[in-house]
Design a protein around this motif. Structure first.
Motif, PDB file in Angstrom:
ATOM      1  N   ILE A   1       0.569  -1.610   0.637  1.00  0.00           N
ATOM      2  CA  ILE A   1       0.033  -0.058  -0.470  1.00  0.00           C
ATOM      3  C   ILE A   1       0.906   0.826  -0.010  1.00  0.00           C
ATOM      4  O   ILE A   1       0.906   1.961  -0.886  1.00  0.00           O
ATOM      5  CB  ILE A   1      -0.672  -0.008   1.514  1.00  0.00           C
ATOM      6  N   THR A   2       1.530   0.844   0.690  1.00  0.00           N
ATOM      7  CA  THR A   2       2.845   2.432   1.013  1.00  0.00           C
ATOM      8  C   THR A   2       3.095   2.406  -0.324  1.00  0.00           C
ATOM      9  O   THR A   2       3.517   3.580  -0.373  1.00  0.00           O
ATOM     10  CB  THR A   2       4.087   2.429   2.176  1.00  0.00           C
ATOM     11  N   HIS A   3       3.919   1.888  -1.376  1.00  0.00           N
ATOM     12  CA  HIS A   3       4.325   2.524  -2.553  1.00  0.00           C
ATOM     13  C   HIS A   3       3.563   2.555  -3.394  1.00  0.00           C
ATOM     14  O   HIS A   3       3.343   3.314  -3.960  1.00  0.00           O
ATOM     15  CB  HIS A   3       4.787   0.300  -3.532  1.00  0.00           C
ATOM     16  N   GLY A   4       2.243   2.564  -3.261  1.00  0.00           N
ATOM     17  CA  GLY A   4       0.894   3.094  -4.244  1.00  0.00           C
ATOM     18  C   GLY A   4       0.373   5.024  -3.767  1.00  0.00           C
ATOM     19  O   GLY A   4       0.724   5.108  -4.202  1.00  0.00           O
ATOM     20  N   GLU A   5       1.454   5.042  -1.917  1.00  0.00           N
ATOM     21  CA  GLU A   5       0.763   6.313  -1.400  1.00  0.00           C
ATOM     22  C   GLU A   5       2.099   6.695  -2.056  1.00  0.00           C
ATOM     23  O   GLU A   5       2.313   7.763  -2.612  1.00  0.00           O
ATOM     24  CB  GLU A   5       1.100   5.820   0.094  1.00  0.00           C
ATOM     25  N   GLU A   6       3.698   6.787  -2.549  1.00  0.00           N
ATOM     26  CA  GLU A   6       4.583   6.812  -3.187  1.00  0.00           C
ATOM     27  C   GLU A   6       5.125   7.700  -4.244  1.00  0.00           C
ATOM     28  O   GLU A   6       4.588   8.473  -4.706  1.00  0.00           O
ATOM     29  CB  GLU A   6       5.601   6.121  -2.701  1.00  0.00           C
ATOM     30  N   ILE A   7       4.078   6.533  -5.295  1.00  0.00           N
ATOM     31  CA  ILE A   7       4.055   6.923  -6.608  1.00  0.00           C
ATOM     32  C   ILE A   7       2.360   7.676  -6.782  1.00  0.00           C
ATOM     33  O   ILE A   7       2.825   8.896  -8.133  1.00  0.00           O
ATOM     34  CB  ILE A   7       2.970   5.910  -6.972  1.00  0.00           C
ATOM     35  N   ALA A   8       2.137   8.264  -5.662  1.00  0.00           N
ATOM     36  CA  ALA A   8       0.126   9.365  -6.197  1.00  0.00           C
ATOM     37  C   ALA A   8       1.727  10.942  -5.898  1.00  0.00           C
ATOM     38  O   ALA A   8       1.147  11.604  -6.959  1.00  0.00           O
ATOM     39  CB  ALA A   8       0.045   9.004  -5.022  1.00  0.00           C
ATOM     40  N   HIS A   9       2.775  10.546  -4.838  1.00  0.00           N
ATOM     41  CA  HIS A   9       3.388  11.926  -5.118  1.00  0.00           C
ATOM     42  C   HIS A   9       4.450  11.581  -6.338  1.00  0.00           C
ATOM     43  O   HIS A   9       4.870  13.080  -5.907  1.00  0.00           O
ATOM     44  CB  HIS A   9       4.688  11.761  -3.737  1.00  0.00           C
ATOM     45  N   TRP A  10       5.007  10.840  -7.122  1.00  0.00           N
ATOM     46  CA  TRP A  10       5.559  11.003  -7.757  1.00  0.00           C
ATOM     47  C   TRP A  10       4.843  11.309  -9.159  1.00  0.00           C
ATOM     48  O   TRP A  10       5.595  12.572  -9.927  1.00  0.00           O
ATOM     49  CB  TRP A  10       6.131   9.264  -8.068  1.00  0.00           C
ATOM     50  N   TRP A  11       3.681  10.695  -8.987  1.00  0.00           N
ATOM     51  CA  TRP A  11       3.155  11.397 -10.041  1.00  0.00           C
ATOM     52  C   TRP A  11       2.602  12.759 -10.156  1.00  0.00           C
ATOM     53  O   TRP A  11       2.884  13.642 -11.362  1.00  0.00           O
ATOM     54  CB  TRP A  11       1.293  10.847 -10.304  1.00  0.00           C
ATOM     55  N   LEU A  12       2.245  13.084  -9.035  1.00  0.00           N
ATOM     56  CA  LEU A  12       2.405  15.040  -8.612  1.00  0.00           C
ATOM     57  C   LEU A  12       3.318  15.810  -9.390  1.00  0.00           C
ATOM     58  O   LEU A  12       3.353  17.033  -9.403  1.00  0.00           O
ATOM     59  CB  LEU A  12       1.997  15.184  -7.184  1.00  0.00           C
ATOM     60  N   ALA A  13       4.705  14.674  -9.351  1.00  0.00           N
ATOM     61  CA  ALA A  13       5.706  15.294  -9.732  1.00  0.00           C
ATOM     62  C   ALA A  13       6.166  15.804 -10.620  1.00  0.00           C
ATOM     63  O   ALA A  13       6.626  16.332 -11.574  1.00  0.00           O
ATOM     64  CB  ALA A  13       6.593  15.002  -9.070  1.00  0.00           C
ATOM     65  N   GLN A  14       5.316  14.901 -11.798  1.00  0.00           N
ATOM     66  CA  GLN A  14       5.733  15.092 -12.815  1.00  0.00           C
ATOM     67  C   GLN A  14       5.862  16.392 -13.320  1.00  0.00           C
ATOM     68  O   GLN A  14       4.424  16.847 -14.054  1.00  0.00           O
ATOM     69  CB  GLN A  14       5.183  13.362 -13.906  1.00  0.00           C
ATOM     70  N   ASP A  15       5.810  16.786 -14.438  1.00  0.00           N
ATOM     71  CA  ASP A  15       5.572  17.554 -15.585  1.00  0.00           C
ATOM     72  C   ASP A  15       4.670  17.041 -17.147  1.00  0.00           C
ATOM     73  O   ASP A  15       3.514  17.281 -16.832  1.00  0.00           O
ATOM     74  CB  ASP A  15       6.847  18.163 -16.551  1.00  0.00           C
ATOM     75  N   VAL A  16       5.618  15.585 -17.587  1.00  0.00           N
ATOM     76  CA  VAL A  16       3.996  15.193 -18.061  1.00  0.00           C
ATOM     77  C   VAL A  16       3.439  13.479 -17.557  1.00  0.00           C
ATOM     78  O   VAL A  16       4.420  13.067 -16.832  1.00  0.00           O
ATOM     79  CB  VAL A  16       5.044  14.678 -19.577  1.00  0.00           C
ATOM     80  N   LYS A  17       2.499  14.052 -16.818  1.00  0.00           N
ATOM     81  CA  LYS A  17       1.789  13.527 -16.804  1.00  0.00           C
ATOM     82  C   LYS A  17       0.943  11.909 -16.829  1.00  0.00           C
ATOM     83  O   LYS A  17       0.156  11.711 -17.493  1.00  0.00           O
ATOM     84  CB  LYS A  17       0.521  13.696 -15.243  1.00  0.00           C
ATOM     85  N   ALA A  18       1.291  10.654 -16.326  1.00  0.00           N
ATOM     86  CA  ALA A  18       0.100   9.701 -16.963  1.00  0.00           C
ATOM     87  C   ALA A  18      -1.155  10.148 -16.628  1.00  0.00           C
ATOM     88  O   ALA A  18      -1.835  10.761 -15.899  1.00  0.00           O
ATOM     89  CB  ALA A  18       0.700   8.186 -16.485  1.00  0.00           C
ATOM     90  N   ASP A  19      -1.180   9.623 -17.669  1.00  0.00           N
ATOM     91  CA  ASP A  19      -3.795   9.411 -17.383  1.00  0.00           C
ATOM     92  C   ASP A  19      -3.723   7.961 -17.370  1.00  0.00           C
ATOM     93  O   ASP A  19      -5.518   7.941 -17.066  1.00  0.00           O
ATOM     94  CB  ASP A  19      -3.654  10.236 -19.107  1.00  0.00           C
ATOM     95  N   ALA A  20      -3.190   7.305 -16.883  1.00  0.00           N
ATOM     96  CA  ALA A  20      -4.029   5.823 -16.367  1.00  0.00           C
ATOM     97  C   ALA A  20      -2.675   5.691 -15.411  1.00  0.00           C
ATOM     98  O   ALA A  20      -1.741   5.028 -16.438  1.00  0.00           O
ATOM     99  CB  ALA A  20      -4.621   5.201 -17.469  1.00  0.00           C
ATOM    100  N   ILE A  21      -2.846   4.589 -14.465  1.00  0.00           N
ATOM    101  CA  ILE A  21      -2.446   3.731 -13.872  1.00  0.00           C
ATOM    102  C   ILE A  21      -2.642   2.373 -13.462  1.00  0.00           C
ATOM    103  O   ILE A  21      -3.801   2.337 -12.673  1.00  0.00           O
ATOM    104  CB  ILE A  21      -1.670   4.356 -12.632  1.00  0.00           C
TER     105      ILE A  21
END
Length: 323
Positions: free
Chosen positions: A218-238
């Protein structure tokens, strides 16, 4: 220590009648049962299970071998145990944490007739070693393997993962991030093949977005949420390896202001507990429970000379509100 013959003499019945009372199987009149049970209680009699096992030729004990205990293992163990217990079997679990000696301990128990059969969820021992023990009792695996002496209840995760990818494509998502689980497992390799074929089919760049490996908590999912927010070009699906990891992403996304699915869609994998339903999460239904029941049926057919058919297995997309 009292034995069945002692109880039979005191109760004025046959040893067979005492056996039926003690085992709870077979007809005995209420009056006789009460008389025998009273003497059993007075003498604090308990049947010799080793003697019973020798007489039956079975211990009525089955073993499950796994590297670790996670959510999927919990579903498999629960379903397998319930099926086994309905037929009078008990289950013991060997959690090895990658220790091959622990696996060999289980195999040796099978050889010495302390277990009737074994199920390998995940293992580290070579298959030729495991297959060599199959002459002592049925061995079934949850892994993808084609062996003459070891049966498998594996489902090819290529098919399930492709369902999720095709669903995202039909909804208009193109920049897809894959979160993969344990890289040493064939499940992950099947999912990676599915993504490669998916990208080739639709002319997509498989390397456009970053992907994640060896993630499952679960913590990996939380970390990836912060990664997504920091990206300039963001994924539209995970696309996630489990519902648990997906729930971590969704929960953290809500806390930090990411909208699901407006900003990013999320697909889980499993749908075998209430997590996906509680989060109203799109996921791939993966019938772990039926795989576990099939594992027991294979064993039961062999041990009890049955020919019961196996359950039909298929992946199924469950579309909810995260896509």
């Amino acid at each position: 220590m009292a034995n069945i013959q002692d109880i039979a003499k005191l109760a004025g019945v046959s040893a067979a009648t005492v056996s039926r009372v003690v085992s709870g199987r077979g007809y005995v009149s209420d009056e006789t049962r009460a008389r025998v049970q009273k003497i059993v209680d007075q003498l604090d009699y308990a049947p010799n299970r080793n003697a019973v096992s020798l007489k039956k030729g079975k211990t009525m004990m089955l073993g499950i071998v796994a590297l670790t205990f996670d959510s999927s293992m919990g579903v498999f163990l629960r379903s397998f145990s319930m099926a086994a217990q309905s037929e009078g079997y008990n289950v013991t679990v060997f959690v090895t944490n990658g220790d091959q000696a622990r696996e060999l301990e289980a195999l040796e128990m099978l050889r010495h007739k302390q277990l009737d059969a074994l199920v390998f969820v995940l293992r580290v021992s070579p298959w030729d070693v495991i297959e060599g023990y199959a002459k002592y009792g049925p061995i079934v695996t949850w892994e993808r393997v084609e062996l003459q002496k070891v049966a498998s209840v594996f489902m090819d995760q290529y098919d399930g993962y492709m369902l999720g990818l095709e669903h995202l494509y039909t909804r208009g998502y193109r920049r897809i991030v894959n979160i993969y689980g344990r890289m040493s497992g064939k499940n992950t390799r099947g999912r990676m093949r599915a993504f490669a074929d998916f990208c080739e089919k639709y002319g997509l760049d498989a390397n456009e977005m970053e992907h994640f490996y060896n993630k499952g908590r679960i913590t990996h999912g939380e970390e990836i949420a912060h990664w997504w927010l920091a990206q300039d070009v963001k994924a539209d699906a995970i696309l996630c390896p489990t519902d648990y990891l997906a729930s971590g992403f969704i929960a953290e996304a809500r806390r930090i202001g990411i909208r699901v699915p407006e900003d990013v869609a999320v697909v889980g994998f499993d749908d075998t507990n209430n997590v996906a339903r509680l989060f109203d999460m799109t996921t791939i239904h993966y019938p772990i429970d039926l795989q576990a029941e099939n594992a027991f049926r294979i064993i039961s057919n062999r041990l009890d000379d049955k020919d019961e058919p196996l359950q039909e297995l298929e992946f199924r997309l469950v579309a909810r509100k995260t896509t």
